[in-house]
Design a protein around this motif. Structure first.
Motif, PDB file in Angstrom:
ATOM      1  N   ASN A   1      12.157 -46.888 -41.826  1.00 15.10           N
ATOM      2  CA  ASN A   1      11.839 -47.247 -43.207  1.00 15.10           C
ATOM      3  C   ASN A   1      10.490 -47.941 -43.322  1.00 15.10           C
ATOM      4  OD1 ASN A   1      15.255 -48.164 -44.286  1.00 15.10           O
ATOM      5  ND2 ASN A   1      14.317 -46.180 -43.999  1.00 15.10           N
ATOM      6  N   ARG A   2      10.205 -48.847 -42.409  1.00 19.31           N
ATOM      7  CA  ARG A   2       9.003 -49.664 -42.494  1.00 19.31           C
ATOM      8  C   ARG A   2       7.766 -48.936 -41.972  1.00 19.31           C
ATOM      9  NH1 ARG A   2      10.329 -53.239 -38.912  1.00 19.31           N
ATOM     10  NH2 ARG A   2       9.113 -52.207 -37.266  1.00 19.31           N
ATOM     11  N   ASP A   3       7.859 -48.352 -40.784  1.00 20.58           N
ATOM     12  CA  ASP A   3       6.679 -47.762 -40.146  1.00 20.58           C
ATOM     13  C   ASP A   3       6.420 -46.326 -40.590  1.00 20.58           C
ATOM     14  OD1 ASP A   3       6.595 -50.167 -38.846  1.00 20.58           O
ATOM     15  OD2 ASP A   3       7.274 -49.403 -36.915  1.00 20.58           O
ATOM     16  N   ASP A   4       7.481 -45.535 -40.696  1.00 18.89           N
ATOM     17  CA  ASP A   4       7.309 -44.142 -41.105  1.00 18.89           C
ATOM     18  C   ASP A   4       7.381 -43.965 -42.617  1.00 18.89           C
ATOM     19  OD1 ASP A   4       7.189 -42.917 -38.428  1.00 18.89           O
ATOM     20  OD2 ASP A   4       9.287 -43.517 -38.267  1.00 18.89           O
ATOM     21  N   ARG A   5       7.890 -44.975 -43.325  1.00 17.90           N
ATOM     22  CA  ARG A   5       8.073 -44.905 -44.775  1.00 17.90           C
ATOM     23  C   ARG A   5       8.914 -43.700 -45.153  1.00 17.90           C
ATOM     24  NH1 ARG A   5       8.286 -49.137 -47.059  1.00 17.90           N
ATOM     25  NH2 ARG A   5       7.917 -48.120 -49.054  1.00 17.90           N
ATOM     26  N   GLN A   6       9.970 -43.491 -44.387  1.00 22.29           N
ATOM     27  CA  GLN A   6      10.859 -42.354 -44.593  1.00 22.29           C
ATOM     28  C   GLN A   6      12.308 -42.826 -44.740  1.00 22.29           C
ATOM     29  OE1 GLN A   6      10.284 -39.096 -44.861  1.00 22.29           O
ATOM     30  NE2 GLN A   6       8.169 -38.852 -44.219  1.00 22.29           N
ATOM     31  N   SER A   7      13.080 -42.012 -45.426  1.00 25.79           N
ATOM     32  CA  SER A   7      14.517 -42.249 -45.516  1.00 25.79           C
ATOM     33  C   SER A   7      15.197 -41.858 -44.213  1.00 25.79           C
ATOM     34  CB  SER A   7      15.122 -41.421 -46.660  1.00 25.79           C
ATOM     35  OG  SER A   7      14.603 -41.820 -47.906  1.00 25.79           O
ATOM     36  N   GLY A   8      16.146 -42.665 -43.772  1.00 20.42           N
ATOM     37  CA  GLY A   8      16.943 -42.315 -42.608  1.00 20.42           C
ATOM     38  C   GLY A   8      18.171 -41.525 -43.017  1.00 20.42           C
ATOM     39  N   ILE A   9      18.731 -40.780 -42.072  1.00 20.90           N
ATOM     40  CA  ILE A   9      19.976 -40.054 -42.282  1.00 20.90           C
ATOM     41  C   ILE A   9      20.966 -40.536 -41.236  1.00 20.90           C
ATOM     42  CG2 ILE A   9      21.137 -37.812 -42.274  1.00 20.90           C
ATOM     43  CD1 ILE A   9      17.433 -38.019 -42.954  1.00 20.90           C
ATOM     44  N   PHE A  10      22.059 -41.125 -41.701  1.00 18.18           N
ATOM     45  CA  PHE A  10      23.092 -41.664 -40.827  1.00 18.18           C
ATOM     46  C   PHE A  10      24.348 -40.814 -40.970  1.00 18.18           C
ATOM     47  CE2 PHE A  10      26.731 -44.369 -39.888  1.00 18.18           C
ATOM     48  CZ  PHE A  10      26.352 -44.974 -38.704  1.00 18.18           C
ATOM     49  N   TYR A  11      25.061 -40.593 -39.860  1.00 18.30           N
ATOM     50  CA  TYR A  11      26.294 -39.813 -39.944  1.00 18.30           C
ATOM     51  C   TYR A  11      27.393 -40.433 -39.076  1.00 18.30           C
ATOM     52  CZ  TYR A  11      26.060 -37.700 -35.271  1.00 18.30           C
ATOM     53  OH  TYR A  11      26.070 -37.511 -33.914  1.00 18.30           O
ATOM     54  N   PHE A  12      28.629 -40.197 -39.505  1.00 14.66           N
ATOM     55  CA  PHE A  12      29.785 -40.549 -38.689  1.00 14.66           C
ATOM     56  C   PHE A  12      30.956 -39.665 -39.129  1.00 14.66           C
ATOM     57  CE2 PHE A  12      30.235 -43.156 -42.425  1.00 14.66           C
ATOM     58  CZ  PHE A  12      31.590 -43.392 -42.600  1.00 14.66           C
ATOM     59  N   HIS A  13      32.119 -39.837 -38.481  1.00 12.59           N
ATOM     60  CA  HIS A  13      33.291 -39.001 -38.730  1.00 12.59           C
ATOM     61  C   HIS A  13      34.477 -39.860 -39.143  1.00 12.59           C
ATOM     62  CE1 HIS A  13      30.802 -37.150 -35.539  1.00 12.59           C
ATOM     63  NE2 HIS A  13      31.074 -36.005 -36.145  1.00 12.59           N
ATOM     64  N   PRO A  14      35.400 -39.311 -39.914  1.00 20.31           N
ATOM     65  CA  PRO A  14      36.588 -40.084 -40.281  1.00 20.31           C
ATOM     66  C   PRO A  14      37.386 -40.586 -39.078  1.00 20.31           C
ATOM     67  CG  PRO A  14      36.372 -38.200 -41.739  1.00 20.31           C
ATOM     68  CD  PRO A  14      35.325 -38.042 -40.676  1.00 20.31           C
ATOM     69  N   TRP A  15      37.462 -39.801 -37.999  1.00 19.30           N
ATOM     70  CA  TRP A  15      38.243 -40.251 -36.843  1.00 19.30           C
ATOM     71  C   TRP A  15      37.625 -41.460 -36.152  1.00 19.30           C
ATOM     72  CZ3 TRP A  15      35.281 -40.058 -32.511  1.00 19.30           C
ATOM     73  CH2 TRP A  15      34.286 -39.066 -32.425  1.00 19.30           C
ATOM     74  N   GLU A  16      36.353 -41.770 -36.477  1.00 17.28           N
ATOM     75  CA  GLU A  16      35.706 -42.915 -35.846  1.00 17.28           C
ATOM     76  C   GLU A  16      36.158 -44.243 -36.439  1.00 17.28           C
ATOM     77  OE1 GLU A  16      31.517 -42.164 -34.101  1.00 17.28           O
ATOM     78  OE2 GLU A  16      31.545 -41.018 -35.977  1.00 17.28           O
ATOM     79  N   VAL A  17      36.865 -44.214 -37.572  1.00 16.92           N
ATOM     80  CA  VAL A  17      37.409 -45.457 -38.125  1.00 16.92           C
ATOM     81  C   VAL A  17      38.902 -45.566 -37.827  1.00 16.92           C
ATOM     82  CG1 VAL A  17      35.675 -45.535 -39.953  1.00 16.92           C
ATOM     83  CG2 VAL A  17      37.894 -44.457 -40.419  1.00 16.92           C
ATOM     84  N   ASP A  18      39.358 -44.806 -36.832  1.00 22.21           N
ATOM     85  CA  ASP A  18      40.788 -44.695 -36.543  1.00 22.21           C
ATOM     86  C   ASP A  18      41.069 -44.962 -35.062  1.00 22.21           C
ATOM     87  OD1 ASP A  18      43.483 -44.123 -36.560  1.00 22.21           O
ATOM     88  OD2 ASP A  18      43.229 -41.959 -36.831  1.00 22.21           O
TER      89      ASP A  18
END
Length: 290
Positions: free
Chosen positions: A225-242
């Motif tokens: 965000n700061r250096d590249d001035r770009q939006s990040g894309i974050f991902y996860f799965h429903p089973w990861e909260v289980d």
């Protein structure tokens, strides 16, 4: 390959894209050699309760996200799809049956992405614009898949991970949103990486988010965000909260470690992530000005 880059509109604080790959624990690619596809209907499915947990967390934090959803899940649990849409989130496609794009012929891939898109749209009553290949399985050997997605009516893909990995990755691909075949084609939005020491490091979630301390992910996203001035894309799965999901045996130490490490810490880390950054849907960040 012709490429054309695009920079998302980010007035004020940069918004990052929160994304969830909606699949159940028994559908992950690493378990494919151990869990027969024709046994899925007999497995204990936990995706409903896990998506409910995620929706509650996002609602609490007033975060909108994009849910890349399997057609197999949508067909059996249409109420999950409706809950996602009713929550104001974007519904996108993860294909129908979690088959890697790299393991399919062009015709089979076309059928898969068309079937899943039609099914999701029928259940939700909304147009599906985005697609993410299972296991980020679009790369140098099957770039034709991006044209096929465009022909099927998709406007963007988030299927290329510009890292070196033993199961996927295209480390020399652009790190930020771009048009592989020009602006008349499909927009590709890669999972976030940081560039250090002449190498791309994963910064967009998945098992890395659970394995490394939360401070590492926070540092990486801040850097983008700061250096590249770009939006990040974050991902996860429903089973990861289980953390209580049924444990699979005989899958190998590496696979077991990758899948189960720090599941019990995931919710706490997600709460910190939604507190520390601004988040929104993929379509609102990357398609509004295209």
């Amino acid at each position: 390959m012709q490429t054309s880059t695009t920079r998302p509109a980010t007035p004020g604080k940069i918004r990052n894209a929160m994304t969830i790959d909606v699949e159940d624990y028994f559908q992950v690619s690493a378990f494919a050699p151990h869990i027969a596809r024709d046994s899925w209907d007999g497995m204990e499915c936990r995706v409903e309760r896990n998506v409910e947990t995620i929706l509650a967390l996002l609602r609490e934090r007033d975060v909108k996200a994009t849910f890349f959803t399997l057609g197999w899940i949508a067909e059996r649990y249409p109420q999950v799809v409706r809950a996602i849409v009713d929550g104001g989130h974007e519904l996108a496609s993860h294909g129908y049956g979690h088959l890697r794009a790299s393991d399919q012929s062009r015709d089979a891939f076309r059928e898969d992405i068309t079937r899943s898109k039609a099914l999701l749209e029928q259940i939700s009553g909304q147009q599906v614009l985005g697609y993410r290949a299972p296991s980020f399985s679009i790369g140098k050997q099957n770039m034709w898949a991006l044209d096929t997605l465009h022909e099927a009516g998709y406007r963007y893909s988030s299927s290329i991970y510009p890292i070196a990995h033993d199961h996927y990755g295209m480390p020399d691909a652009p790190r930020f949103a771009y048009y592989p075949n020009g602006k008349d084609g499909l927009l590709e939005v890669p999972i976030t990486t940081v560039r250090m020491m002449d190498r791309n490091f994963p910064a967009g979630g998945g098992g890395y988010f659970r394995f490394f301390p939360y401070a590492v992910s926070r540092f990486f996203i801040n850097k983008v965000n700061r250096d590249d001035r770009q939006s990040g894309i974050f991902y996860f799965h429903p089973w990861e909260v289980d953390p209580g999901q049924p444990r699979q045996h005989g899958v190998g130490l590496k696979t077991s470690f990758r899948h189960y490490v720090n599941l019990e810490r995931m919710e706490t880390r997600l709460r910190a992530l939604t507190r520390d950054f601004a988040w929104d849907r993929m379509d609102r960040i990357f398609l509004q000005n295209t």
